[in-house]
Scaffold this motif. Structure first.
Motif, PDB file in Angstrom:
ATOM      1  N   UNK A   1      17.109   7.156   6.113  1.00 45.64           N
ATOM      2  CA  UNK A   1      16.070   6.142   5.938  1.00 45.64           C
ATOM      3  C   UNK A   1      16.617   4.746   6.219  1.00 45.64           C
ATOM      4  N   UNK A   2      17.860   4.502   5.794  1.00 46.93           N
ATOM      5  CA  UNK A   2      18.469   3.188   6.033  1.00 46.93           C
ATOM      6  C   UNK A   2      18.685   2.952   7.521  1.00 46.93           C
ATOM      7  N   UNK A   3      19.118   3.989   8.243  1.00 39.99           N
ATOM      8  CA  UNK A   3      19.355   3.840   9.687  1.00 39.99           C
ATOM      9  C   UNK A   3      18.055   3.508  10.418  1.00 39.99           C
ATOM     10  N   UNK A   4      16.958   4.193  10.045  1.00 37.41           N
ATOM     11  CA  UNK A   4      15.653   3.879  10.650  1.00 37.41           C
ATOM     12  C   UNK A   4      15.287   2.430  10.363  1.00 37.41           C
ATOM     13  N   UNK A   5      15.508   2.025   9.126  1.00 38.38           N
ATOM     14  CA  UNK A   5      15.218   0.651   8.744  1.00 38.38           C
ATOM     15  C   UNK A   5      16.092  -0.328   9.530  1.00 38.38           C
ATOM     16  N   UNK A   6      17.401  -0.005   9.654  1.00 39.81           N
ATOM     17  CA  UNK A   6      18.305  -0.829  10.459  1.00 39.81           C
ATOM     18  C   UNK A   6      17.730  -1.066  11.849  1.00 39.81           C
ATOM     19  N   UNK A   7      17.330   0.024  12.476  1.00 41.33           N
ATOM     20  CA  UNK A   7      16.891  -0.044  13.867  1.00 41.33           C
ATOM     21  C   UNK A   7      15.751  -1.036  14.036  1.00 41.33           C
ATOM     22  N   UNK A   8      14.721  -0.907  13.205  1.00 42.18           N
ATOM     23  CA  UNK A   8      13.555  -1.766  13.378  1.00 42.18           C
ATOM     24  C   UNK A   8      13.820  -3.197  12.919  1.00 42.18           C
TER      25      UNK A   8
ATOM     26  N   UNK B   1       0.820  -1.221   0.000  1.00 36.26           N
ATOM     27  CA  UNK B   1       0.000   0.000   0.000  1.00 36.26           C
ATOM     28  C   UNK B   1       0.852   1.270   0.000  1.00 36.26           C
ATOM     29  N   UNK B   2       2.184   1.089  -0.068  1.00 37.26           N
ATOM     30  CA  UNK B   2       3.055   2.245  -0.260  1.00 37.26           C
ATOM     31  C   UNK B   2       3.695   2.821   0.983  1.00 37.26           C
ATOM     32  N   UNK B   3       3.629   2.132   2.106  1.00 39.39           N
ATOM     33  CA  UNK B   3       4.276   2.616   3.333  1.00 39.39           C
ATOM     34  C   UNK B   3       5.793   2.455   3.187  1.00 39.39           C
ATOM     35  N   UNK B   4       6.606   3.475   3.532  1.00 38.93           N
ATOM     36  CA  UNK B   4       8.068   3.345   3.471  1.00 38.93           C
ATOM     37  C   UNK B   4       8.543   2.129   4.253  1.00 38.93           C
ATOM     38  N   UNK B   5       9.601   1.495   3.740  1.00 37.19           N
ATOM     39  CA  UNK B   5       9.986   0.199   4.267  1.00 37.19           C
ATOM     40  C   UNK B   5      10.386   0.236   5.745  1.00 37.19           C
ATOM     41  N   UNK B   6      11.018   1.344   6.186  1.00 39.54           N
ATOM     42  CA  UNK B   6      11.376   1.443   7.597  1.00 39.54           C
ATOM     43  C   UNK B   6      10.152   1.412   8.496  1.00 39.54           C
ATOM     44  N   UNK B   7       9.098   2.108   8.092  1.00 34.27           N
ATOM     45  CA  UNK B   7       7.875   2.145   8.892  1.00 34.27           C
ATOM     46  C   UNK B   7       7.080   0.849   8.758  1.00 34.27           C
TER      47      UNK B   7
END
Length: 434
Positions: free
Chosen positions: A282-289, A17-23
């Motif tokens: 964006x990558x760092x946020x993704x890393x965290x989760x 549905x288009x949500x950014x991958x980190x979220x």
């Protein structure tokens, strides 16, 4: 296992549905903490601690260096060099495109940079030579994935970090598969171009003229070609670490872009810095989760459950590896190469060790299979990016993509999986694998 499947389902739905991958991963983490009744106050600090790594410092610099060289006009001299070598035969410009993506992959380390830099130059040039725009777009979509296989490769840096392997060994593991893929793509391009009557072929040059033109193109491309030599030669020559090599590449790229190829301006440099910072954030946020999710999976023994589940289906190594490949392709279909590497490597590593697959060979298996998924709907980030750059609908270029994936990428993935020496020969030769 129900919790894992539900979390993966949440990620897939949010991505579709288009949500950014980190979220999307954040949503899965929220579900997992609630489902397993875990304390986020314990999970988040451990994830923050894991991101504190010298190895990860190389990522922002490689991303920045790749963007600098992309904006600095490096693609054109590389394309001109490749064209002098193989461009004056039927289908030659398609082979030029494949070789150019490989050369650019040795500089940028990512597929998206190759699509943007090579595609914007080659698609109009090949259209003028009679190549259908849809065909060229499909070829750039698949060939750009060589950026994930030809070192330096950003996904291989992440694989080495999360599995605690040598970055240099992981870099070398994908060279063999990458070279095999170049050969197969060039051959398939030659076959497909025989059925395109509109293609124009430039006049053949005599030996003296050909050598003169090649020498001129090589001199013009020499500063671009020096970048992979500087990076890889420095790493394998022991002059500096991969992290230091990334910084050297970025520092080298700025004067080359400004004064040699003159594609870089102060405005472009500023915008490139902002774009790189946004990508890294964006990558760092993704890393965290993803790290939090991996921590939950480890606490709930999910990797061991996967091992047991697959071994209950079959104890045959060939069958298990085939199932692992299918899983990796599906992961690649749903997410980009970076997040796919981060999620798949820790989940499947215990299984690979259990059945006797070397971790460095597993790095190449992950790289080749995720490359297939990146061009396979529904998510297919590289496929859609190529379509936007080419200005064509997916219906116009899905056929050449399907041919290249089925007869080019898939055989390479299978060869990498079942022929260990393809990925382990160079690491063994350089002394990284015993």
């Amino acid at each position: 296992m129900i919790g894992l499947l539900t979390a993966l389902g949440i990620i897939v739905v949010l991505l579709v549905i288009g949500v950014p991958i980190g979220f999307a991963f954040a949503g899965a983490v929220l579900f997992l903490t609630a489902y397993f009744q875990l304390d986020p106050g314990l999970l988040l600090p451990s994830a923050f601690f894991q991101t504190y790594s010298v190895v990860l410092l190389s990522l922002p610099m490689f991303i920045f260096a790749g963007r600098i060289m992309g904006e600095g006009g490096i693609a054109t001299p590389l394309i001109n060099l490749a064209e002098t070598l193989v461009g004056r035969v039927r289908g030659g410009l398609g082979i030029v495109l494949v070789f150019s993506c490989a050369l650019f992959g040795a500089i940028s380390g990512t597929a998206s940079s190759a699509v943007a830099a090579i595609g914007t130059v080659m698609i109009p040039r090949m259209e003028e030579a009679g190549y259908p725009r849809g065909y060229t777009t499909g070829l750039i979509s698949c060939s750009s994935l060589l950026g994930q296989l030809i070192p330096p490769s950003v996904p291989m840096i992440l694989f080495a970090w999360i599995t605690r392997q040598s970055i240099a060994a992981c870099f070398l593991s994908t060279v063999g598969p990458g070279l095999l893929m170049i050969v197969l793509y060039a051959f398939l391009n030659w076959l497909m171009c025989r059925r395109i009557p509109t293609i124009k072929v430039g006049p053949r040059l005599g030996l003296a003229d050909s050598l003169r033109e090649t020498g001129r193109a090589t001199r013009h491309a020499s500063f671009a070609l020096m970048m992979p030599v500087l990076i890889l030669g420095g790493i394998y020559g022991g002059l500096f670490t991969p992290t230091e090599a990334a910084s050297v590449a970025a520092l080298y790229g700025i004067p080359v872009g400004f004064w040699i190829y003159k594609g870089l301006t102060l405005k472009k440099l500023w915008q490139t810095t902002i774009d790189s910072a946004a990508t890294i954030g964006a990558i760092v946020i993704m890393f965290l989760f993803i790290l939090v999710a991996s921590r939950v999976f480890t606490m709930q023994q999910v990797p061991q459950m996967i091992v047991d589940a697959l071994l209950n289906i079959s104890e045959n190594k060939i069958v298990i590896l085939m199932m692992a490949n299918v899983f990796l392709i599906i992961v690649g279909m749903l997410m980009d190469d970076i997040s796919g590497t981060l999620i798949a490597a820790p989940l499947l590593m215990p299984l690979m060790l259990k059945i006797g697959v070397h971790p460095v060979q597993f790095a190449a298996i992950v790289g080749t299979n995720l490359a297939i998924g990146a061009n396979t709907p529904p998510t297919a980030p590289i496929l859609y990016l190529a379509g936007r750059i080419g200005g064509v609908t997916i219906e116009e270029f899905i056929k050449p993509v399907a041919v290249l994936l089925l007869f080019g990428s898939l055989p390479v993935a299978l060869a990498t999986t079942y022929w260990p020496d393809l990925s382990l020969f160079l690491p063994r030769l350089m002394g990284y694998v015993h």
